[in-house]
Design an enzyme around this catalytic site. Structure first.
Site, PDB file in Angstrom:
ATOM      1  N   SER A   1     119.785   2.802  -3.150  1.00 22.97           N
ATOM      2  CA  SER A   1     120.085   1.411  -2.892  1.00 22.97           C
ATOM      3  C   SER A   1     121.260   1.182  -3.438  1.00 22.97           C
ATOM      4  O   SER A   1     122.202   1.754  -4.116  1.00 22.97           O
ATOM      5  CB  SER A   1     119.209   0.469  -4.079  1.00 22.97           C
ATOM      6  OG  SER A   1     117.704   0.748  -3.491  1.00 22.97           O
ATOM      7  N   GLN A   2     121.972   0.251  -2.824  1.00 24.17           N
ATOM      8  CA  GLN A   2     123.293  -0.535  -3.140  1.00 24.17           C
ATOM      9  C   GLN A   2     123.421  -0.877  -4.684  1.00 24.17           C
ATOM     10  O   GLN A   2     122.535  -1.422  -5.137  1.00 24.17           O
ATOM     11  CB  GLN A   2     123.506  -2.027  -2.379  1.00 24.17           C
ATOM     12  CG  GLN A   2     124.752  -2.523  -2.586  1.00 24.17           C
ATOM     13  CD  GLN A   2     124.812  -3.913  -1.959  1.00 24.17           C
ATOM     14  OE1 GLN A   2     123.942  -4.518  -1.510  1.00 24.17           O
ATOM     15  NE2 GLN A   2     126.092  -4.577  -2.018  1.00 24.17           N
TER      16      GLN A   2
END
Ligand code: SAH
Length: 241
Positions: A91-92
């Site tokens: 994920s970011q």
């Protein structure tokens, strides 16, 4: 003109990627600054203009470049999701920090994560919690992440390959649960495995429609309250349910 372009490209490369002289630590610090500026920019949605000192310290400490494929280690500190194989993504960093912050993890807490992926989020949680249990449905990813976490010294993380929809019944109850893949609904087994007073963070929605990151709180009397945090985009929660 050409010269300006070349200079611009040079400066971009200097600032976007860790150079030999600067190293990963400075790149990671810059990533954390970007994460905090995203927090500020989205605070009207999320209600969080900043993150707790514990979350910031964990983001400063965990070496994201060790959790991405070697070919991507130079871009590991961009504030972006990155591919980790098998069609999955890490994920970011901003989303990792936001989800961790919403969990309000305290020292000693027992935390469950669904979707181990690279193991990065589990490591961030492990910096703050007493123990972390993490389940991954894709066997090679789960095995690799488990080995990576062990070799990095995360003794308080246990991983398992399986369908996280059903949680980890042998280790109940959990102070907090994080689901890192988008589900169509909150899995009832996970609600059951959450302590009264506990918090769950989960993206809800389908792959091709808007998903929302949700905060689900289990009250002391067992009733649930839910709050919509932000529109997000996650890979789907798969499995047999
Ligand atoms: N938290 C991860 C990123 C997660 S991507 C990290 O820090 O790198 C979402 C992950 O959830 C993928 O690896 C996907 O295989 C996994 N997943 C999807 N459905 C699942 C399920 N039912 N049970 C466990 N893991 C699942």
């Amino acid at each position: 003109m050409k010269r300006h372009f070349a200079l611009g490209a040079f400066l971009f490369l200097c600032f976007a990627f860790p150079s030999r002289g600067e190293g990963y630590d400075a790149a990671r610090h810059r990533m954390v600054e970007e994460v905090l500026s995203d927090a500020n920019a989205t605070s009207s949605y999320s209600g969080r203009a900043a993150f707790s000192p514990g979350v910031i310290a964990a983001m400063e400490k965990v070496e994201r470049h060790r959790f991405v494929p070697a070919a991507l280690s130079l871009v590991a500190y961009l504030n972006r999701p990155l591919p980790i194989g098998y069609g999955q993504t890490i994920s970011q960093p901003f989303i990792v920090a936001l989800m961790t912050d919403l969990m309000k993890v305290k020292a000693g807490d027992k935390v469950l994560e669904i979707g181990t992926g690279s193991g990065y989020q589990a490591a961030v949680l492990a910096e703050m919690a007493g123990s972390v249990y993490s389940i991954e449905i894709i066997e090679p990813l789960g095995k690799e992440a488990g080995e990576r976490l062990q070799s990095l010294g995360y003794r308080n993380v246990q991983t398992r390959v399986g369908d996280g929809y059903y949680g980890w019944p042998e280790a109940v109850p959990f102070d907090a649960i994080m689901v890192t893949a988008a589900a169509s609904h909150v899995p009832p087994p996970l609600i059951k495995q959450l302590k009264p007073g506990g918090r769950m963070v989960i993206p809800l929605g389908t792959q091709f429609m808007t998903q929302y990151l949700m905060l689900v709180e289990k009250q002391m009397d067992g009733t649930l309250t839910t709050r919509q945090i932000l529109p997000v985009r996650f890979v789907p929660l798969t499995g047999g349910h």
